[in-house]
Write a protein that holds these residues in place. Structure first.
Motif, mmCIF file in Angstrom:
data_model
loop_
_atom_site.group_PDB
_atom_site.id
_atom_site.type_symbol
_atom_site.label_atom_id
_atom_site.label_comp_id
_atom_site.label_asym_id
_atom_site.label_seq_id
_atom_site.Cartn_x
_atom_site.Cartn_y
_atom_site.Cartn_z
ATOM 1 N N THR A 1 0.827 -1.201 0.000
ATOM 2 C CA THR A 1 0.000 0.000 0.000
ATOM 3 C C THR A 1 0.866 1.257 0.000
ATOM 4 O O THR A 1 0.584 2.225 -0.719
ATOM 5 C CB THR A 1 -0.936 0.005 1.225
ATOM 6 N N ASN A 2 1.927 1.239 0.792
ATOM 7 C CA ASN A 2 2.850 2.376 0.826
ATOM 8 C C ASN A 2 3.529 2.567 -0.526
ATOM 9 O O ASN A 2 3.699 3.701 -0.995
ATOM 10 C CB ASN A 2 3.908 2.176 1.917
ATOM 11 N N GLU A 3 3.902 1.446 -1.158
ATOM 12 C CA GLU A 3 4.533 1.524 -2.478
ATOM 13 C C GLU A 3 3.576 2.107 -3.507
ATOM 14 O O GLU A 3 3.965 2.902 -4.378
ATOM 15 C CB GLU A 3 4.999 0.133 -2.915
ATOM 16 N N LEU A 4 2.310 1.719 -3.395
ATOM 17 C CA LEU A 4 1.303 2.185 -4.347
ATOM 18 C C LEU A 4 1.123 3.704 -4.280
ATOM 19 O O LEU A 4 0.953 4.370 -5.316
ATOM 20 C CB LEU A 4 -0.029 1.484 -4.063
ATOM 21 N N ALA B 1 3.458 -3.072 -13.827
ATOM 22 C CA ALA B 1 3.940 -3.163 -12.447
ATOM 23 C C ALA B 1 2.896 -2.631 -11.472
ATOM 24 O O ALA B 1 2.662 -3.224 -10.404
ATOM 25 C CB ALA B 1 5.240 -2.373 -12.299
ATOM 26 N N TYR B 2 2.241 -1.535 -11.830
ATOM 27 C CA TYR B 2 1.191 -0.957 -10.979
ATOM 28 C C TYR B 2 0.007 -1.928 -10.882
ATOM 29 O O TYR B 2 -0.544 -2.164 -9.801
ATOM 30 C CB TYR B 2 0.741 0.376 -11.561
ATOM 31 N N HIS C 1 -3.166 -6.358 -8.009
ATOM 32 C CA HIS C 1 -3.565 -7.768 -7.918
ATOM 33 C C HIS C 1 -3.057 -8.394 -6.621
ATOM 34 O O HIS C 1 -3.771 -9.170 -5.974
ATOM 35 C CB HIS C 1 -3.037 -8.549 -9.114
ATOM 36 N N GLN C 2 -1.827 -8.079 -6.238
ATOM 37 C CA GLN C 2 -1.265 -8.606 -4.991
ATOM 38 C C GLN C 2 -2.065 -8.122 -3.777
ATOM 39 O O GLN C 2 -2.333 -8.894 -2.854
ATOM 40 C CB GLN C 2 0.194 -8.178 -4.847
ATOM 41 N N ILE C 3 -2.456 -6.859 -3.799
ATOM 42 C CA ILE C 3 -3.249 -6.303 -2.693
ATOM 43 C C ILE C 3 -4.601 -6.990 -2.608
ATOM 44 O O ILE C 3 -5.062 -7.351 -1.513
ATOM 45 C CB ILE C 3 -3.406 -4.775 -2.865
#
Length: 239
Positions: free
Chosen positions: A103-106, A116-117, A122-124
């Motif tokens: 979330t912080n990376e996003l 990549a975004y 999808h991972q979240i």
């Protein structure tokens, strides 16, 4: 779904599994039966990937979680009963840490159309789904409820696990598995060391379990109450 294809296993001159094929669907409740030594426990070990067959293949979803309760319990010493039960939530704690990191990376990215975004999104979504099914707001309350269901008293929670006999340690391991809520729950004679009250409690939990249960038990009443399908292992084959 887990698919076992042409599983062959031989011990010395004895063929334990002779190119057997088994399909295990999601959310099934399966009883695994057969005479002593037929290979029931071995089949569970193969499904759990704790043992490899001589030949054949096993196909299962990459994200599927499997927990296997067998007769040889080796709990970590130096922990209280409650702390050992709470270790079932280690994966959840790790997922929450991963979620915070993603979330912080996003929030620091602005390449909204990039692969990549999209991958981070999808991972979240995947982690949020896992947390929804496996976790809960009050882990300690969940752990205490399950431990009490399996016969532990409030005063037992602060005792060390190595103070308990093998049968009670098995109950602790079973509690951890139920708290983890894996997609596939493999149970080898779970009622061996349970009293009648704990067996009745476990029946209710397994009947309503949201996942696949594969169960070995000599208790036919227990099997009949929980399972909807029976697989018999006999003379190298399954029926």
């Amino acid at each position: 779904m887990i698919v076992l294809t042409n599983i062959y296993l031989q011990y010395s001159e004895r063929i334990l599994f002779d190119d057997i094929n088994v399909t295990i669907k999601s959310n099934e409740k399966i009883g695994l039966v057969g005479r002593n030594g037929a290979g029931k426990s071995t089949l569970l070990k193969i499904i759990a990937e704790e043992m490899k067959p001589d030949s054949g293949s096993i196909s299962k979803p990459k994200t599927a979680s499997i927990s296997y309760l067998h007769q040889d319990i080796d709990l970590q010493i130096g922990k209280t009963v409650l702390d050992e039960a709470l270790s079932a939530f280690d994966e959840i704690n790790n997922l929450e840490a991963q979620l915070e990191e993603l979330t912080n990376e996003l929030t620091e990215r602005d390449d909204y159309e990039s692969e990549a975004y999209e991958d981070i999104l999808h991972q979240i979504d995947f982690i949020n789904e896992k947390l929804h099914t496996a976790g809960g707001p009050n882990m300690e309350a969940q752990a205490e409820r399950v431990l009490k269901g399996l016969g532990f008293k409030q005063t037992d929670f602060s005792r060390m696990t190595d103070e308990f006999s093998g049968g009670w340690r098995m109950r602790i391991e079973l509690a951890k598995m139920l708290l983890k809520k894996p997609d596939y729950l493999l149970l080898d004679e779970p009622t061996n060391h349970l009293d009648i009250e704990s067996i009745i409690w476990l029946e209710g939990v397994l009947e309503n379990y949201h996942g696949t249960v594969i169960l070995i038990s000599h208790d036919k009443v227990f099997l009949d109450k929980i399972t909807k399908r029976t697989i018999e292992v006999e003379l190298g084959n399954v029926y």
